[in-house]
Design a protein around this motif. Structure first.
Motif, PDB file in Angstrom:
ATOM      1  N   UNK A 128      -2.734  11.486 -13.512  1.00 20.24           N
ATOM      2  CA  UNK A 128      -3.162  12.829 -13.870  1.00 20.24           C
ATOM      3  C   UNK A 128      -1.966  13.778 -13.797  1.00 20.24           C
ATOM      4  N   UNK A 129      -1.787  14.588 -14.838  1.00 19.03           N
ATOM      5  CA  UNK A 129      -0.756  15.625 -14.880  1.00 19.03           C
ATOM      6  C   UNK A 129      -1.464  16.959 -15.044  1.00 19.03           C
ATOM      7  N   UNK A 130      -1.400  17.800 -14.020  1.00 18.22           N
ATOM      8  CA  UNK A 130      -1.986  19.143 -14.087  1.00 18.22           C
ATOM      9  C   UNK A 130      -0.808  20.104 -14.126  1.00 18.22           C
ATOM     10  N   UNK A 131      -0.674  20.839 -15.221  1.00 15.75           N
ATOM     11  CA  UNK A 131       0.537  21.620 -15.449  1.00 15.75           C
ATOM     12  C   UNK A 131       0.219  23.064 -15.839  1.00 15.75           C
ATOM     13  N   UNK A 132       1.110  23.952 -15.451  1.00 15.33           N
ATOM     14  CA  UNK A 132       1.065  25.318 -15.945  1.00 15.33           C
ATOM     15  C   UNK A 132       1.456  25.284 -17.429  1.00 15.33           C
ATOM     16  N   UNK A 133       1.046  26.290 -18.205  1.00 11.97           N
ATOM     17  CA  UNK A 133       1.335  26.273 -19.645  1.00 11.97           C
ATOM     18  C   UNK A 133       2.819  26.107 -19.991  1.00 11.97           C
ATOM     19  N   UNK A 134       3.713  26.752 -19.237  1.00 11.17           N
ATOM     20  CA  UNK A 134       5.141  26.665 -19.532  1.00 11.17           C
ATOM     21  C   UNK A 134       5.651  25.236 -19.363  1.00 11.17           C
ATOM     22  N   UNK A 135       5.236  24.575 -18.287  1.00  9.57           N
ATOM     23  CA  UNK A 135       5.662  23.194 -18.033  1.00  9.57           C
ATOM     24  C   UNK A 135       5.065  22.250 -19.074  1.00  9.57           C
ATOM     25  N   UNK A 195     -11.784  18.191 -13.806  1.00 10.40           N
ATOM     26  CA  UNK A 195     -10.863  19.240 -14.261  1.00 10.40           C
ATOM     27  C   UNK A 195     -11.629  20.307 -15.026  1.00 10.40           C
ATOM     28  N   UNK A 196     -12.564  19.890 -15.852  1.00 10.83           N
ATOM     29  CA  UNK A 196     -13.388  20.826 -16.615  1.00 10.83           C
ATOM     30  C   UNK A 196     -14.242  21.682 -15.687  1.00 10.83           C
ATOM     31  N   UNK A 197     -14.704  21.106 -14.586  1.00 12.61           N
ATOM     32  CA  UNK A 197     -15.497  21.863 -13.611  1.00 12.61           C
ATOM     33  C   UNK A 197     -14.720  23.053 -13.058  1.00 12.61           C
ATOM     34  N   UNK A 198     -13.398  22.955 -13.009  1.00 12.70           N
ATOM     35  CA  UNK A 198     -12.540  24.040 -12.505  1.00 12.70           C
ATOM     36  C   UNK A 198     -11.861  24.783 -13.649  1.00 12.70           C
ATOM     37  N   UNK A 199     -12.444  24.661 -14.839  1.00 10.74           N
ATOM     38  CA  UNK A 199     -11.979  25.385 -16.032  1.00 10.74           C
ATOM     39  C   UNK A 199     -10.561  25.021 -16.438  1.00 10.74           C
ATOM     40  N   UNK A 200     -10.179  23.755 -16.210  1.00 10.84           N
ATOM     41  CA  UNK A 200      -8.892  23.286 -16.698  1.00 10.84           C
ATOM     42  C   UNK A 200      -8.856  23.387 -18.219  1.00 10.84           C
ATOM     43  N   UNK A 201      -7.719  23.757 -18.758  1.00  9.49           N
ATOM     44  CA  UNK A 201      -7.594  23.943 -20.200  1.00  9.49           C
ATOM     45  C   UNK A 201      -7.016  22.739 -20.904  1.00  9.49           C
ATOM     46  N   UNK A 208      -4.147  25.328 -10.564  1.00  2.30           N
ATOM     47  CA  UNK A 208      -3.608  23.960 -10.605  1.00  2.30           C
ATOM     48  C   UNK A 208      -4.036  23.206  -9.348  1.00  2.30           C
ATOM     49  N   UNK A 209      -3.888  23.852  -8.202  1.00  2.00           N
ATOM     50  CA  UNK A 209      -4.280  23.210  -6.942  1.00  2.00           C
ATOM     51  C   UNK A 209      -5.796  23.008  -6.848  1.00  2.00           C
ATOM     52  N   UNK A 210      -6.567  23.982  -7.363  1.00  2.00           N
ATOM     53  CA  UNK A 210      -8.028  23.858  -7.340  1.00  2.00           C
ATOM     54  C   UNK A 210      -8.496  22.713  -8.226  1.00  2.00           C
ATOM     55  N   UNK A 211      -7.872  22.558  -9.379  1.00  2.00           N
ATOM     56  CA  UNK A 211      -8.206  21.443 -10.270  1.00  2.00           C
ATOM     57  C   UNK A 211      -7.906  20.123  -9.563  1.00  2.00           C
ATOM     58  N   UNK A 236      -3.879  27.653 -15.280  1.00  2.00           N
ATOM     59  CA  UNK A 236      -3.261  28.907 -15.683  1.00  2.00           C
ATOM     60  C   UNK A 236      -2.686  29.727 -14.532  1.00  2.00           C
ATOM     61  N   UNK A 237      -2.725  29.171 -13.339  1.00  2.00           N
ATOM     62  CA  UNK A 237      -2.057  29.760 -12.176  1.00  2.00           C
ATOM     63  C   UNK A 237      -1.817  28.624 -11.191  1.00  2.00           C
ATOM     64  N   UNK A 238      -0.913  28.854 -10.244  1.00  2.00           N
ATOM     65  CA  UNK A 238      -0.670  27.827  -9.225  1.00  2.00           C
ATOM     66  C   UNK A 238      -1.937  27.540  -8.420  1.00  2.00           C
TER      67      UNK A 238
END
Length: 137
Positions: A108-115, A34-40, A68-71, A63-65
């Protein structure tokens, strides 16, 4: 492989994690991907002490759909390469705002900031020990 502040003997001792704990190592592989794809704001929750669902949850903000998919893709590739495993279940791929990957002992939960803010899994699972992942440069 990215080195981070959770791979120290002090971290293992303080959290009572065995360096041979395969669930923890899998969770760290996921966090690094996740860090490799700049996950926050990558967080590991050690839910195995308070739930039978899994040993760890890994929470990541995209930070974008597209991110999220790239992560998610990065995680799938790295886990397949290093662990020869694919997720047991995948949810949310079409929406791209909250993507879930179930690896059995690690979810694993990969979420947009709002979610992430709305569902606030860190608070819901607040009784689980929390490990904050931060990569070293």
């Amino acid at each position: 492989m990215t080195q981070n502040n959770l791979h120290t003997q002090e971290a293992y001792t303080a959290l009572q994690i065995s360096p041979d704990d395969h669930s923890y190592q899998l969770a760290m592989t996921i966090a690094e991907a996740a860090d490799d794809r700049k996950g926050g704001d990558v967080v590991l929750l050690r839910v195995g002490e308070v739930s039978v669902l899994a040993d760890y949850f890994v929470l990541v903000t995209g930070f974008s759909k597209t991110q999220v998919r790239a992560i998610a893709g990065s995680i799938e590739d790295k886990v397949l390469e290093q662990w020869q495993r694919r997720p047991v279940r995948l949810e949310g791929q079409s929406e791209g705002t909250w993507l879930l990957q179930d690896y059995g002992e690690v979810i694993v939960h990969i979420m947009m900031p709002q979610e992430r803010e709305f569902y606030d899994l860190e608070a819901f699972w607040g009784h689980a020990p929390r490990l904050v992942f931060s990569s070293s440069v």
